[in-house]
Design a protein around this motif. Structure first.
Motif, mmCIF file in Angstrom:
data_model
loop_
_atom_site.group_PDB
_atom_site.id
_atom_site.type_symbol
_atom_site.label_atom_id
_atom_site.label_comp_id
_atom_site.label_asym_id
_atom_site.label_seq_id
_atom_site.Cartn_x
_atom_site.Cartn_y
_atom_site.Cartn_z
ATOM 1 N N GLN A 152 24.426 22.183 -21.127
ATOM 2 C CA GLN A 152 25.671 21.953 -20.395
ATOM 3 C C GLN A 152 26.766 21.389 -21.303
ATOM 4 O O GLN A 152 27.929 21.793 -21.213
ATOM 5 N N VAL A 153 26.399 20.457 -22.153
ATOM 6 C CA VAL A 153 27.391 19.902 -23.078
ATOM 7 C C VAL A 153 27.951 21.002 -23.967
ATOM 8 O O VAL A 153 29.174 21.161 -24.103
ATOM 9 N N THR A 163 32.650 15.085 -29.348
ATOM 10 C CA THR A 163 31.781 14.496 -30.372
ATOM 11 C C THR A 163 30.887 13.427 -29.770
ATOM 12 O O THR A 163 29.673 13.366 -30.051
ATOM 13 N N TRP A 164 31.459 12.566 -28.954
ATOM 14 C CA TRP A 164 30.692 11.476 -28.331
ATOM 15 C C TRP A 164 29.608 12.025 -27.415
ATOM 16 O O TRP A 164 28.469 11.534 -27.437
ATOM 17 N N LYS A 199 25.660 11.178 -27.877
ATOM 18 C CA LYS A 199 25.055 10.249 -26.918
ATOM 19 C C LYS A 199 24.220 10.919 -25.843
ATOM 20 O O LYS A 199 23.647 10.230 -24.996
ATOM 21 N N GLN A 200 24.119 12.226 -25.870
ATOM 22 C CA GLN A 200 23.416 12.901 -24.773
ATOM 23 C C GLN A 200 21.953 12.477 -24.730
ATOM 24 O O GLN A 200 21.272 12.449 -25.758
ATOM 25 N N ASP A 248 27.437 5.810 -18.096
ATOM 26 C CA ASP A 248 28.592 6.190 -18.923
ATOM 27 C C ASP A 248 28.525 7.642 -19.395
ATOM 28 O O ASP A 248 29.529 8.364 -19.325
ATOM 29 N N PHE A 249 27.372 8.074 -19.904
ATOM 30 C CA PHE A 249 27.289 9.450 -20.389
ATOM 31 C C PHE A 249 27.535 10.435 -19.249
ATOM 32 O O PHE A 249 28.312 11.389 -19.398
ATOM 33 N N TYR A 250 26.878 10.221 -18.112
ATOM 34 C CA TYR A 250 26.968 11.174 -17.010
ATOM 35 C C TYR A 250 28.379 11.215 -16.433
ATOM 36 O O TYR A 250 28.884 12.295 -16.072
ATOM 37 N N TYR A 251 29.024 10.066 -16.359
ATOM 38 C CA TYR A 251 30.395 10.017 -15.841
ATOM 39 C C TYR A 251 31.363 10.682 -16.815
ATOM 40 O O TYR A 251 32.209 11.501 -16.409
ATOM 41 N N ALA A 252 31.228 10.389 -18.100
ATOM 42 C CA ALA A 252 32.111 11.008 -19.094
ATOM 43 C C ALA A 252 31.898 12.522 -19.132
ATOM 44 O O ALA A 252 32.863 13.298 -19.231
#
Length: 355
Positions: free
Chosen positions: A173-174, A197-198, A202-203, A301-305
């Protein structure tokens, strides 16, 4: 109480000819009589949705948008199949009646389903409806409970094990949204480079067991019982449904969830009454989801971003069609500003993240 799933006049360039659709439906749905009246539902920015009213029966017709279509989106047959098969495990899907692959009928593939009459919440509560703080909290819990219920459906028992490729879902998905965003870029679009990039760095690994994920779960895609509007009786818009990590689906929903203390520019994006007293904030929303799902979710944070970036990708795909004159819908002119705002929101999440 006013039903907010009211249809309106059809937007210019998106007309549907009753003389074409009427004989097609009468040949396939027994008992139809009279001449249909066709109007259009105002919500939605992807597939087009119409109300077809016969004297004794009402239907909803869904077709792809005019102009640019991504390869995997707007698959009418897939959505038709999901409605018919998922209903066995999640009885909030409208019944689907007809799937037409002959584009000569209306100029595109389409399907027709039942109309579930009820209340659909948009940016503000409809006329005649009010919620005190406790009622808003109850409705919010009901909304989250339905998402948890969907994520617990036995998709194999529903015959939907081939609906998607859940393994490696997070990474796919990313990368997929990075690619789709770049393909939909216009000269005035932000680059999102720091966020991409983040997200890549961070995934996390896929979380737990794969689930059926809606991918567009928000209040204007659920139908409330007009006799008891704290209860949800229907869930709509299954075009993006697949199998994958349910926490990615949660992130998608959080991206739409504008809470009461968000700044004024963010409030302008609000499409549902998630700001009302009693509605949970995003962190409390995620905490309640985790409690009901029986999982540990220390950081969102990861899922929201990711959800914000994916939403920007969808917004940009729609704006691309407007920018290139493939749709005349004036609603989409401001989508570039929404894209820029979503990037700032994502960077703010990253700046404050504990990851």
């Amino acid at each position: 109480m006013t039903l907010t799933d009211q249809s309106t006049r059809i937007r210019e360039g998106e007309e549907l000819d009753p003389a074409l659709i009427d004989p097609y439906l009468k040949a396939r749905i027994p008992g139809l009589q009279g001449t249909p009246r066709i109007s259009q539902f105002p919500g939605g920015a992807s597939n087009l949705t119409y109300l077809i009213e016969y004297p004794q029966q009402e239907f909803v017709l869904r077709r792809p948008p005019f102009g640019h279509k991504t390869k995997s989106a707007h698959d009418m047959g897939r959505e038709f199949r999901i409605l018919n098969q998922l209903n066995a495990g999640f009885p909030y899907c409208p019944k689907a009646y007809v799937h037409c692959t002959d584009e000569s009928v209306i100029g595109a593939e389409f399907y027709v389903m039942e109309r579930v009459r009820g209340i659909i919440l948009r940016a503000d509560l409809p006329t005649g409806m009010s919620l005190d703080e406790q009622q808003a909290r109850t409705l919010c819990h009901s909304f989250i409970d339905k998402l948890v219920e969907l994520h617990s459906v036995d998709y194999e028992a529903c015959g939907l094990a081939d609906l998607g490729r859940p393994d490696g879902y997070v990474k796919r998905q990313v990368e997929g949204w990075c690619d789709r965003y770049e393909k939909a870029a216009t000269p005035d679009a932000p680059g999102w480079e720091a966020v991409k990039t983040w997200l890549r760095e961070k995934q996390p690994a896929d979380h737990g067991k794969p689930a059926i994920i809606h991918n567009d779960y928000r209040f204007d895609n659920v139908i409330l019982d007009p006799e008891g509007p704290l209860s949800i009786i229907g869930v709509l818009d299954w075009e993006l449904t697949t199998l994958g990590d349910p926490l990615m689906d949660l992130g998608n929903t959080l991206a739409y969830w504008i809470q009461a203390d968000d700044p004024a520019p963010v409030q302008l994006m609000r499409r549902q009454p998630s700001h009302l007293p009693g509605m949970l904030g995003r962190q409390a929303f995620a905490d309640y989801y985790a409690e009901r799902a029986g999982i540990d979710l220390p950081c969102i944070d990861f899922y929201y971003a990711y959800g914000l970036f994916r939403l920007a990708g969808i917004v940009q795909q729609i704006y691309y069609r407007y920018y290139h004159g493939q749709t005349q819908d004036k609603r989409f002119a401001t989508f570039i500003q929404m894209n820029r705002l979503l990037e700032r929101m994502s960077l703010n999440v990253i700046d404050q993240s504990r990851l």
